[in-house]
Design an enzyme around this catalytic site. Structure first.
Site, PDB file in Angstrom:
ATOM      1  CG  HIS A   1     -11.715  70.055   7.715  1.00 12.81           C
ATOM      2  ND1 HIS A   1     -11.647  70.939   8.760  1.00 12.81           N
ATOM      3  CD2 HIS A   1     -10.990  70.611   6.715  1.00 12.81           C
ATOM      4  CE1 HIS A   1     -10.902  71.986   8.411  1.00 12.81           C
ATOM      5  NE2 HIS A   1     -10.503  71.811   7.169  1.00 12.81           N
TER       6      HIS A   1
ATOM      7  CE  LYS B   1      -2.121  78.850   9.415  1.00 14.24           C
ATOM      8  NZ  LYS B   1      -2.689  77.968   8.397  1.00 14.24           N
TER       9      LYS B   1
HETATM   10  O1  PNS Z   1      -5.651  73.701   5.801  1.00 18.33           O
HETATM   11  P1  PNS Z   1      -4.660  74.521   5.026  1.00 18.33           P
HETATM   12  O2  PNS Z   1      -3.982  75.512   5.960  1.00 18.33           O
HETATM   13  O3  PNS Z   1      -5.261  75.153   3.815  1.00 18.33           O
HETATM   14  O4  PNS Z   1      -3.529  73.484   4.524  1.00 18.33           O
HETATM   15  C1  PNS Z   1      -2.413  73.954   3.795  1.00 18.33           C
HETATM   16  C2  PNS Z   1      -1.367  72.822   3.587  1.00 18.33           C
HETATM   17  C3  PNS Z   1      -1.008  72.161   4.897  1.00 18.33           C
HETATM   18  C4  PNS Z   1      -1.956  71.790   2.648  1.00 18.33           C
HETATM   19  C5  PNS Z   1      -0.128  73.484   2.922  1.00 18.33           C
HETATM   20  O5  PNS Z   1       0.260  74.601   3.670  1.00 18.33           O
HETATM   21  C6  PNS Z   1       1.056  72.530   2.797  1.00 18.33           C
HETATM   22  O6  PNS Z   1       1.020  71.591   2.036  1.00 18.33           O
HETATM   23  N1  PNS Z   1       2.136  72.795   3.584  1.00 18.33           N
HETATM   24  C7  PNS Z   1       3.318  71.973   3.593  1.00 18.33           C
HETATM   25  C8  PNS Z   1       4.519  72.710   3.015  1.00 18.33           C
HETATM   26  C9  PNS Z   1       4.604  72.503   1.507  1.00 18.33           C
HETATM   27  O7  PNS Z   1       4.681  71.407   1.002  1.00 18.33           O
HETATM   28  N2  PNS Z   1       4.595  73.644   0.769  1.00 18.33           N
HETATM   29  C10 PNS Z   1       4.605  73.656  -0.661  1.00 18.33           C
HETATM   30  C11 PNS Z   1       3.254  73.250  -1.209  1.00 18.33           C
HETATM   31  S1  PNS Z   1       2.751  74.256  -2.493  1.00 18.33           S
END
Ligand code: PNS
Length: 162
Positions: free
Chosen positions: A20, A44
């Protein structure tokens, strides 16, 4: 005058890894300001609370000038619009990441065509690191020293002394 570009680097960061950090360092070279956006995910189960994840990220990114650390919930593109971010930054470590990332990028584009997803590759020595494996290796007694910043090592030790 050239337009100022604000990028959003979203994730769970449970916990942040050297991968990261590598991506943040690459990201700030191509945007004027990078907002590291930590997902507030009550559904989660996370090892670290939102505050802990924010604290670790803030400590590690403090020396970097144009990085902010914030949290968000709800739709990422809505948060991007509220924060005036034009770019979502995501890392791709291997082909296996691509399918999920492509799906998210296209869904986000469907929801908001003004926000572009930009993929960057971390340095190859970080290509196998994930937050999930870091936690697993630590819980099973392996060394995670080269995989995460020292603040994360200390926090993991404090949480789960082994
Ligand atoms: O580190 P991660 O868990 O891979 O991150 C995933 C993240 C936070 C980028 C994704 O879950 C997200 O954008 N969540 C917010 C909800 C949202 O917008 N969902 C639709 C996107 S396709």
């Amino acid at each position: 005058m050239a337009k100022s570009v604000r990028g959003l680097y979203p994730g769970s960061f449970d916990p942040l890894t050297n991968g990261h950090l590598d991506l943040i360092a690459r990201g700030i070279k191509i945007v004027d300001e990078l907002v590291v956006a930590v997902l507030r995910n009550p559904d989660k189960h996370t090892m670290f609370s939102l505050d802990e994840r924010l604290e670790m990220l803030k400590e590690v990114t403090a020396p970097m000038g144009n990085v902010r650390v914030e949290s968000f919930d709800g739709l990422l593109v809505e948060y991007a619009a509220r924060r005036g971010a034009q770019v979502i930054l995501r890392g791709i470590r291997a082909v296996s990441d691509y399918e999920y990332e492509l799906q998210m990028a296209l869904m986000n584009r469907k929801l908001n065509q003004d926000v572009e997803t930009v993929f960057m590759m971390p340095a190859e020595q970080y290509s196998y690191i994930s937050s999930r494996l870091v936690k697993e290796v630590h819980l099973l007694g392996g060394s995670i020293r080269d995989l995460v910043p020292s603040v994360v090592v200390e926090r993991l030790k404090a949480k789960t002394p082994i």
